[in-house]
Write an enzyme that holds these catalytic residues in place. Structure first.
Site, PDB file in Angstrom:
ATOM      1  N   LEU A 125       0.849  -1.227  -0.139  1.00 12.93           N
ATOM      2  CA  LEU A 125       0.084   0.026   0.041  1.00 12.93           C
ATOM      3  C   LEU A 125       0.870   1.453  -0.141  1.00 12.93           C
ATOM      4  O   LEU A 125       1.544   1.652   1.012  1.00 12.93           O
ATOM      5  CB  LEU A 125      -0.927   0.043   1.331  1.00 12.93           C
ATOM      6  CG  LEU A 125      -1.800   1.093   1.457  1.00 12.93           C
ATOM      7  CD1 LEU A 125      -2.655   1.453   0.180  1.00 12.93           C
ATOM      8  CD2 LEU A 125      -2.595   1.186   2.713  1.00 12.93           C
ATOM      9  N   HIS A 229       6.585   2.708  11.211  1.00 18.60           N
ATOM     10  CA  HIS A 229       7.241   4.128  10.520  1.00 18.60           C
ATOM     11  C   HIS A 229       6.166   5.322  10.407  1.00 18.60           C
ATOM     12  O   HIS A 229       4.851   5.199  10.321  1.00 18.60           O
ATOM     13  CB  HIS A 229       7.423   3.803   9.073  1.00 18.60           C
ATOM     14  CG  HIS A 229       8.380   4.811   8.351  1.00 18.60           C
ATOM     15  ND1 HIS A 229       7.889   5.953   7.770  1.00 18.60           N
ATOM     16  CD2 HIS A 229       9.533   4.739   8.042  1.00 18.60           C
ATOM     17  CE1 HIS A 229       8.808   6.646   7.185  1.00 18.60           C
ATOM     18  NE2 HIS A 229       9.953   6.151   7.333  1.00 18.60           N
TER      19      HIS A 229
END
Length: 376
Positions: A125, A229
């Site tokens: 994604l 992240h």
């Protein structure tokens, strides 16, 4: 915005996305031949009649219909870990207890495992920074579940997603820095490239096979275990809203979490509906119509039921009538999705938006409908 299966013409855009995604995004590597192979594998997967999940891999691209730009990508691996081992660390606890000395201590450990072999993985994604607009990321994420709901025989009962862990823009991972220092003399960018291209034999050869006591890791390495992240937080939040949960499994290299859900319990799978299409042209009698412009309009994710000709979008210009299980679509939107009058489609209610009501049938055929949902 329209979602469609990836095609060979998308190779330059896919290569650019591999560059833009940066180190640590192992499902997109800056390698033209490798990316071309991924496109061909996806084309073959969409075009194959499948009874049970295997080594199929599906890639979807988000396209701006006005410009032809590829805005982003998302994917599904039907059964992960079949062609090469799918390794994780599992975080658990050991208990050291001495009744005689009155000492009781819990110790966190990481054990290497192959727990998720054969599970379906939603992956890859990535929404390009300059195309980050309302609903784009949501569509990229949810479209996979619409496709899965329509074709359940292609996917496993457990669905996972490996989330990108903490790393810097310069390609440094605090977790890998510790492993690199003590076990494997390879920098993080080199390791992620090897794994991304399927060359992970070094894991069995060089990675520590015994439990890692987390107290032995550096403070920086311990701090990022199970963390994502910064750019991955929106994707994690979307998956959590679908019912995905972290159960202690993390990536070997950046310690990012892997989340999981049962196929039938994924919100977008359970709540999406297969319905019949009614195309609204001039003179079409409407069974229902909003009368007041101030009424909220439903935001719907809509997909056709095809495989290789799969198309999907998100729009507030369609109406779902539950009492008739009927989806009313403007003609231009139906054409963009490859839907004909009376065909089957799959739809999912996303939210309500204050927007224009569906125009009178007499004006629909002449309107300039934008399938990229120009209201947003």
């Amino acid at each position: 915005m329209i979602i469609r299966p990836i095609a060979h013409q998308d190779l330059p855009a896919l290569h650019q996305m591999a560059i833009e995604s940066g180190p640590g995004f192992t499902s997109l590597m800056d390698d033209i031949d490798y990316l071309g192979g991924k496109i061909q594998q996806s084309i073959d997967s969409f075009g194959t009649d499948v009874k049970t999940p295997g080594q199929q891999s599906y890639l979807f691209v988000l396209e701006d219909e006005l410009t032809g730009d590829v805005m982003g990508i998302s994917g599904i691996k039907a059964a992960a870990g079949l062609d090469s081992p799918l390794y994780h660390y599992h975080k658990s606890q050991l208990v050291h207890h001495s009744r005689e000395l009155g000492i009781f201590k819990r110790i966190d450990v990481l054990n290497m495992c192959n727990h998720y072999t054969g599970c379906t993985e939603v992956c890859t994604l990535f929404l390009r920074p300059r195309f980050r607009r309302i609903h784009a990321g949501k569509l990229l994420s949810k479209v996979r579940f619409l496709f899965m709901a329509q074709h359940p025989e292609r996917f496993a009962n457990t669905v996972i997603a490996e989330m990108r862990g903490v790393s810097t823009k310069n390609g440094h991972s605090p977790f890998w820095n510790w492993l690199n220092e003590h076990f494997i003399d390879l920098d993080f960018a080199a390791v992620t490239e090897l794994v991304g291209t399927g060359n992970n034999g070094f894991i069995a050869e060089l990675m520590p096979k015994y439990p890692l006591y987390t107290q032995l890791l550096s403070k920086e390495a311990r701090a990022v275990i199970g963390q994502v992240h910064e750019d991955t937080r929106p994707a994690l939040h979307m998956l959590e809203s679908e019912g995905f949960r972290h159960k202690g499994y993390v990536d070997l290299f950046d310690a990012g979490p892997t989340v999981e859900a049962e196929f039938s319990q994924i919100s977008s799978v359970a709540n999406s509906l297969q319905c019949q299409v009614q195309i609204i042209n001039a003179g079409t009698p409407l069974l229902s119509r909003h009368k007041k412009a101030e009424n909220p309009r439903e935001l719907l994710a809509i997909a056709n039921t095809h495989t290789s000709e799969f198309r999907a979008t998100v729009t507030d210009q369609a109406t779902y009538l539950p009492q008739h299980n009927l989806l009313q679509l403007p003609a231009k939107l139906a054409a963009a999705l490859g839907l004909k009058n009376g065909a089957s489609a799959r739809c999912l209610r996303l939210s309500a938006t204050v927007a224009r009501t569906l125009p009178d049938a007499a004006t629909v055929s002449g309107m300039a409908f934008n399938a990229a949902v120009s209201a947003h």
